[in-house]
Design an enzyme around this catalytic site. Structure first.
Site, PDB file in Angstrom:
ATOM      1  N   ASP A  22    -112.521  46.203  -5.882  1.00 25.09           N
ATOM      2  CA  ASP A  22    -113.067  45.014  -5.237  1.00 25.09           C
ATOM      3  C   ASP A  22    -114.272  45.370  -4.396  1.00 25.09           C
ATOM      4  O   ASP A  22    -114.257  46.374  -3.683  1.00 25.09           O
ATOM      5  CB  ASP A  22    -112.012  44.348  -4.339  1.00 25.09           C
ATOM      6  CG  ASP A  22    -112.560  43.090  -3.661  1.00 25.09           C
ATOM      7  OD1 ASP A  22    -113.193  42.281  -4.357  1.00 25.09           O
ATOM      8  OD2 ASP A  22    -112.367  42.934  -2.456  1.00 25.09           O
ATOM      9  N   GLU A 106    -114.967  42.803 -10.550  1.00 31.97           N
ATOM     10  CA  GLU A 106    -115.397  41.410 -10.516  1.00 31.97           C
ATOM     11  C   GLU A 106    -116.614  41.230 -11.407  1.00 31.97           C
ATOM     12  O   GLU A 106    -117.469  42.108 -11.460  1.00 31.97           O
ATOM     13  CB  GLU A 106    -115.848  41.021  -9.114  1.00 31.97           C
ATOM     14  CG  GLU A 106    -114.800  41.060  -8.059  1.00 31.97           C
ATOM     15  CD  GLU A 106    -115.426  40.785  -6.702  1.00 31.97           C
ATOM     16  OE1 GLU A 106    -114.805  40.060  -5.929  1.00 31.97           O
ATOM     17  OE2 GLU A 106    -116.529  41.296  -6.432  1.00 31.97           O
ATOM     18  N   CYS A 173     -96.547  37.872  -4.947  1.00 32.09           N
ATOM     19  CA  CYS A 173     -95.809  36.717  -5.472  1.00 32.09           C
ATOM     20  C   CYS A 173     -96.693  35.726  -6.213  1.00 32.09           C
ATOM     21  O   CYS A 173     -96.185  34.798  -6.842  1.00 32.09           O
ATOM     22  CB  CYS A 173     -95.049  36.009  -4.351  1.00 32.09           C
ATOM     23  SG  CYS A 173     -96.120  35.037  -3.268  1.00 32.09           S
ATOM     24  N   CYS A 189     -99.436  36.988   3.237  1.00 32.59           N
ATOM     25  CA  CYS A 189     -99.007  35.871   2.390  1.00 32.59           C
ATOM     26  C   CYS A 189     -98.117  34.895   3.166  1.00 32.59           C
ATOM     27  O   CYS A 189     -97.107  35.293   3.750  1.00 32.59           O
ATOM     28  CB  CYS A 189     -98.262  36.389   1.158  1.00 32.59           C
ATOM     29  SG  CYS A 189     -97.724  35.059   0.070  1.00 32.59           S
ATOM     30  N   CYS A 192     -94.550  34.825   0.923  1.00 28.48           N
ATOM     31  CA  CYS A 192     -93.589  35.939   0.841  1.00 28.48           C
ATOM     32  C   CYS A 192     -93.733  36.949   1.977  1.00 28.48           C
ATOM     33  O   CYS A 192     -92.922  37.871   2.105  1.00 28.48           O
ATOM     34  CB  CYS A 192     -93.712  36.660  -0.505  1.00 28.48           C
ATOM     35  SG  CYS A 192     -95.175  37.703  -0.669  1.00 28.48           S
ATOM     36  N   ASP A 199    -109.052  43.331   1.294  1.00 26.26           N
ATOM     37  CA  ASP A 199    -109.821  43.810   0.147  1.00 26.26           C
ATOM     38  C   ASP A 199    -108.919  44.520  -0.864  1.00 26.26           C
ATOM     39  O   ASP A 199    -109.142  44.443  -2.072  1.00 26.26           O
ATOM     40  CB  ASP A 199    -110.941  44.751   0.607  1.00 26.26           C
ATOM     41  CG  ASP A 199    -111.984  44.022   1.447  1.00 26.26           C
ATOM     42  OD1 ASP A 199    -112.226  42.833   1.179  1.00 26.26           O
ATOM     43  OD2 ASP A 199    -112.543  44.643   2.364  1.00 26.26           O
TER      44      ASP A 199
HETATM   45 ZN    ZN Z   1     -96.736  36.260  -1.527  1.00 21.02          ZN
END
Ligand code: ZN
Length: 239
Positions: A22, A106, A173, A189, A192, A199
């Site tokens: 990335d 990318e 997830c 997140c 989760c 990054d």
């Molecule tokens: Zn997650």
């Protein structure tokens, strides 16, 4: 050039290992392995000197000897910076081509639009390097060079993917939410609780998307093996 002796292309290691790369916001490049790499630029003292020279240049009379001397000094500093960046690009691309079979990156053309729309990084190619935002512009230039050298050294093993949502998707997830991107540096997140460098999370998503493309490409090819095919520019892009 210091690394001209390295053969292009570099043979695939044959381990089946995949990496996502990335173009970082907080660092130059983040790998899905968790590695954070920073391209060297000018040192603090050199940057200060460059700023001083640019100020003096603005005051120097056109056509004067003094102006010519200042310009030469600026050119030398910029050349030094370019040399360091190119050395880094050679070392980094060689290391990635040797360590990994498939390298996900990318797609630069799509990335430019996405990033500028998000307002985190200036669109690559726009000239932003001159003033205070120096590093950003250099980063963009370095990224293009890194991808080019990767494609030279690992032909057919570099997979370009659509970067849309890579920074907002949980690599654990799959939940997509802007709120998971807590800051420039932290991904956490909301579904989760997976927490990691932002990054690196993006690099993991790039790796996983590239893995999907690699499998699809292998199914489509009667001979299997991912090594030494043409670059897969025509692969379908998924978000
Ligand atoms: Zn997650």
């Amino acid at each position: 050039m210091a690394f001209a002796a390295i053969p292009d292309p570099i043979p695939a290691p044959g381990t089946g290992e995949l990496v996502g790369v990335d173009r970082g916001v907080a660092v130059s490049v983040a790998l899905s392995t968790g590695d954070l790499l920073t391209a060297p630029g000018l040192r603090e003292t050199e940057r200060a000197r460059l700023a001083r020279l640019l100020r003096r240049l603005a005051r120097a009379r056109r056509g004067s000897k003094r102006r010519a001397r200042i310009k030469a000094a600026i050119a030398r500093l910029k050349a030094r910076e370019t040399d360091r960046r190119n050395d880094w690009i050679e070392k980094t691309s060689t290391s990635l081509a040797r360590r990994f079979d498939v390298i996900g990156v990318e797609d630069l053309n799509i990335a430019g639009m996405t990033r500028s729309a998000r307002g985190t990084v200036e669109a690559p190619g726009r000239r932003v390097a001159q003033k205070a935002g120096l590093n950003r512009g250099i980063l963009a230039a370095g990224w293009g060079g890194l991808v080019r050298r990767l494609e030279d050294k690992a032909p057919g093993r570099v997979i370009k993917i659509d970067p849309r949502n890579t920074s907002r998707t949980s690599s654990t997830c799959g939940h997509v939410a802007g709120e998971s991107r807590k800051s420039r540096a932290v991904f956490s997140c909301v579904a989760c609780g997976f927490r990691v460098n932002a990054d690196v999370n993006a690099a993991m998503n790039i790796r996983d998307t590239a893995a999907g493309h690699a499998v699809a490409a292998r199914r489509g090819s009667p001979l299997g093996g991912p090594a030494n095919r043409e670059p897969q520019h025509d692969l379908p892009l998924t978000g």
